[in-house]
Design an enzyme around this catalytic site. Structure first.
Site, PDB file in Angstrom:
ATOM      1  N   PRO A 164       0.817  -1.219   0.000  1.00 27.54           N
ATOM      2  CA  PRO A 164       0.000   0.000   0.000  1.00 27.54           C
ATOM      3  C   PRO A 164       0.849   1.267   0.000  1.00 27.54           C
ATOM      4  O   PRO A 164       1.874   1.335   0.674  1.00 27.54           O
ATOM      5  CB  PRO A 164      -0.778  -0.111   1.315  1.00 27.54           C
ATOM      6  CG  PRO A 164       0.118  -0.903   2.216  1.00 27.54           C
ATOM      7  CD  PRO A 164       0.850  -1.876   1.320  1.00 27.54           C
ATOM      8  N   GLY A 165       0.420   2.236  -0.765  1.00 20.64           N
ATOM      9  CA  GLY A 165       1.095   3.541  -0.755  1.00 20.64           C
ATOM     10  C   GLY A 165       0.106   4.605  -0.324  1.00 20.64           C
ATOM     11  O   GLY A 165       0.071   5.062   0.820  1.00 20.64           O
ATOM     12  N   TYR A 212      -4.093  14.051 -13.796  1.00 17.82           N
ATOM     13  CA  TYR A 212      -5.203  13.089 -13.676  1.00 17.82           C
ATOM     14  C   TYR A 212      -6.554  13.752 -13.450  1.00 17.82           C
ATOM     15  O   TYR A 212      -7.493  13.081 -13.032  1.00 17.82           O
ATOM     16  CB  TYR A 212      -4.975  12.140 -12.487  1.00 17.82           C
ATOM     17  CG  TYR A 212      -3.600  11.580 -12.320  1.00 17.82           C
ATOM     18  CD1 TYR A 212      -3.080  10.671 -13.235  1.00 17.82           C
ATOM     19  CD2 TYR A 212      -2.821  11.924 -11.213  1.00 17.82           C
ATOM     20  CE1 TYR A 212      -1.816  10.131 -13.057  1.00 17.82           C
ATOM     21  CE2 TYR A 212      -1.565  11.386 -11.028  1.00 17.82           C
ATOM     22  CZ  TYR A 212      -1.067  10.489 -11.957  1.00 17.82           C
ATOM     23  OH  TYR A 212       0.175   9.966 -11.769  1.00 17.82           O
ATOM     24  N   CYS A 215       3.828  28.872 -16.144  1.00 17.82           N
ATOM     25  CA  CYS A 215       3.279  29.377 -17.404  1.00 17.82           C
ATOM     26  C   CYS A 215       2.595  28.266 -18.194  1.00 17.82           C
ATOM     27  O   CYS A 215       3.065  27.881 -19.267  1.00 17.82           O
ATOM     28  CB  CYS A 215       4.386  30.022 -18.209  1.00 17.82           C
ATOM     29  SG  CYS A 215       5.248  31.237 -17.222  1.00 17.82           S
ATOM     30  N   GLU A 216       1.530  27.745 -17.686  1.00 21.25           N
ATOM     31  CA  GLU A 216       0.734  26.724 -18.374  1.00 21.25           C
ATOM     32  C   GLU A 216      -0.718  26.879 -17.927  1.00 21.25           C
ATOM     33  O   GLU A 216      -0.979  27.086 -16.730  1.00 21.25           O
ATOM     34  CB  GLU A 216       1.164  25.316 -17.964  1.00 21.25           C
ATOM     35  CG  GLU A 216       2.584  24.988 -18.283  1.00 21.25           C
ATOM     36  CD  GLU A 216       2.747  23.739 -19.129  1.00 21.25           C
ATOM     37  OE1 GLU A 216       1.732  23.204 -19.623  1.00 21.25           O
ATOM     38  OE2 GLU A 216       3.897  23.341 -19.295  1.00 21.25           O
ATOM     39  N   TYR A 218       1.957  10.883  -3.564  1.00 18.32           N
ATOM     40  CA  TYR A 218       2.202  11.309  -4.936  1.00 18.32           C
ATOM     41  C   TYR A 218       2.135  12.827  -5.070  1.00 18.32           C
ATOM     42  O   TYR A 218       1.693  13.355  -6.082  1.00 18.32           O
ATOM     43  CB  TYR A 218       1.214  10.621  -5.905  1.00 18.32           C
ATOM     44  CG  TYR A 218       1.236   9.116  -5.773  1.00 18.32           C
ATOM     45  CD1 TYR A 218       2.336   8.390  -6.215  1.00 18.32           C
ATOM     46  CD2 TYR A 218       0.189   8.418  -5.170  1.00 18.32           C
ATOM     47  CE1 TYR A 218       2.375   7.002  -6.078  1.00 18.32           C
ATOM     48  CE2 TYR A 218       0.223   7.034  -5.034  1.00 18.32           C
ATOM     49  CZ  TYR A 218       1.321   6.338  -5.490  1.00 18.32           C
ATOM     50  OH  TYR A 218       1.359   4.973  -5.359  1.00 18.32           O
TER      51      TYR A 218
END
Ligand code: LLP
Length: 415
Positions: free
Chosen positions: A274-275, A316, A342-343, A370
């Site tokens: 498990p993470g 995601y 800048c996106e 994550y």
């Protein structure tokens, strides 16, 4: 998130006001709760009970040494996917004999190192890897304990980027071919076949895909027995989801009890990886509002954390909570929380009803998994600090990167 209570309008981590952390360590900063990590890990351990097995924390979810050291002290094993993760686990005091080594692209150097320290098992993902591992083990004068990661072809019903157990994914060995590959593994002089593993995806919110995969693995184990290959353990991977918004994943104990019930008379040890379910809700990303920029179409709050700090929303379409740390009076409006990168994809939250002012601190919730591990230096932004809180005490477990860190190892061309 029980470990991040709001007391008299002020958001805390355990019993420390989050604002105190921002004042001491600056922003953006990842903040982890020691109690949350401990309780989630122990939920796995208690559920495993006296069934033989290992709870191997998936290091990729959060590889901070402070986090790994805490889990190692609690008796955790670790699931690693690189030489770098192996190095971290050893530095954190993790026991090699509790390490499983996963990943589709292990290098000979990483194999050698893992053999030297004596990991519990190599989770092998392809026939080519099997041949190489046997060779490397023989060169080292030893045998490598192996499990085959089989691809059971079940739909994990999660986001396609984090779904790994379907035929079309790059992971594992097709379960239909597994008996043949096990026979080859058993014949290779440098290998010792000890287990089988699978990992069908991440952020699973239902029990059924886990149990479907498990049933397929148990059928395979039966088949292998008839061919004279008997295994010591079954590794069900990680993947249990968490509540980010309104998801209702099964509790840890429910999953493990259901798995144990199916293993009861098999004599197989149970390994888990498990993470997310250990660390996602043990962490927040603390950030400050730099400017408010209301426009005709949208209200933007520009914050000092960005997609380089937490790429999950951009990658995601992930939803994570966003809370004003110290609530104050003011009109609630709908805001997009966007970073300085800048996106257009640089946002951490969209359409959130918040009463905001410039200078406010915001906690992006459920970012302990994550989050930092997927962060980068894009736009030459130093990576955030990481702080672990224990009760009312804060420990810096990773210093904020400096400008000098950004160019370390680089050089100008000679004249
Ligand atoms: N074992 C293996 C072989 C894995 O590949 C993974 C995760 C785990 C265990 C741990 O899975 P968990 O319990 O954390 O679901 N970056 C994505 C998640 C990628 C998961 C990759 N593999 C995200 O932020 O959602």
């Amino acid at each position: 998130m029980a470990y991040f209570p709001r007391v008299q309008g002020r958001l805390h981590v355990e019993s420390l006001p989050l604002a105190d952390i921002a004042h001491e360590f600056g922003t953006p900063t990842y903040v982890y709760s020691r109690a949350a990590l401990t309780d989630a890990f122990q939920a796995y351990q208690h559920a495993l009970g006296d069934h033989p097995g290992l709870v191997c924390f998936a290091v990729k979810a959060n590889s901070n040494l402070g986090v790994l050291g805490l889990l190692a002290d609690l008796g955790a094993g670790f699931d690693i996917v690189s030489e770098g993760e192996l190095e971290r686990v050893l530095l954190a005091g993790g026991k090699p004999e509790k390490i499983v080594f996963s990943g589709v692209g292990k290098t000979p150097a990483a194999m050698r190192k893992a053999l030297e320290v004596g990991v519990h098992c190599f989770n092998v993902e392809s026939e080519a890897e099997l041949e190489l591992l046997s060779e490397v083990a023989l060169q080292c004068g030893t045998t490598a304990p192996v499990s085959l990661r089989v691809n059971p072809d079940v739909d994990a019903k999660t986001h396609p980027y984090i779904s790994t157990g379907l035929k079309e994914n790059k992971f594992g060995i097709d379960i239909a071919r597994a008996p043949e590959v096990y026979a080859r593994a058993a014949a290779l002089a440098g290998l010792r076949v000890v287990g089988v593993d699978c990992h069908i995806g991440s952020q699973l919110t239902e029990l059924d895909p886990f149990l479907d995969a498990l049933d397929r693995l148990l059928a395979l184990i039966n088949q292998l027995k008839h061919r004279g290959i008997s295994l010591e353990h079954i590794d069900i991977g990680g993947g249990l989801g968490v509540t980010y918004q309104q998801e209702t994943p099964p509790p840890i104990a429910e999953l493990i009890n259901a798995v144990k019930a199916r293993l009861s008379d098999s004599g197989l040890a149970l390994v888990m990886e498990p993470g997310r379910s250990i660390c996602a809700n043990a962490g927040v990303l603390l950030t400050e509002v730099l400017f408010l920029k209301p426009t005709e179409h949208k209200n933007f709050a520009i914050i000092d954390a960005a997609m380089n700090d937490n790429i999950r929303p951009a990658l995601y379409q992930a939803w994570q909570g966003a809370e004003v740390v110290d609530q104050h009076a003011g009109e609630t409006k709908t805001w997009d929380l966007v970073g300085p990168v800048c996106e257009t994809g640089d946002f951490l939250a969209k359409d959130r009803p918040l009463a905001l002012a410039a200078g406010d601190l915001i906690a992006v919730m459920s970012t302990g998994a994550y989050g930092f591990t997927m962060s980068s230096n894009y736009n030459s932004r130093p990576r955030a600090a990481e702080v672990m809180v224990d009760g009312d005490r804060a420990h810096l477990v990773r210093a904020r990167e400096t400008l000098a860190d950004l160019t370390r190892g680089e050089s100008l061309l000679p004249n």
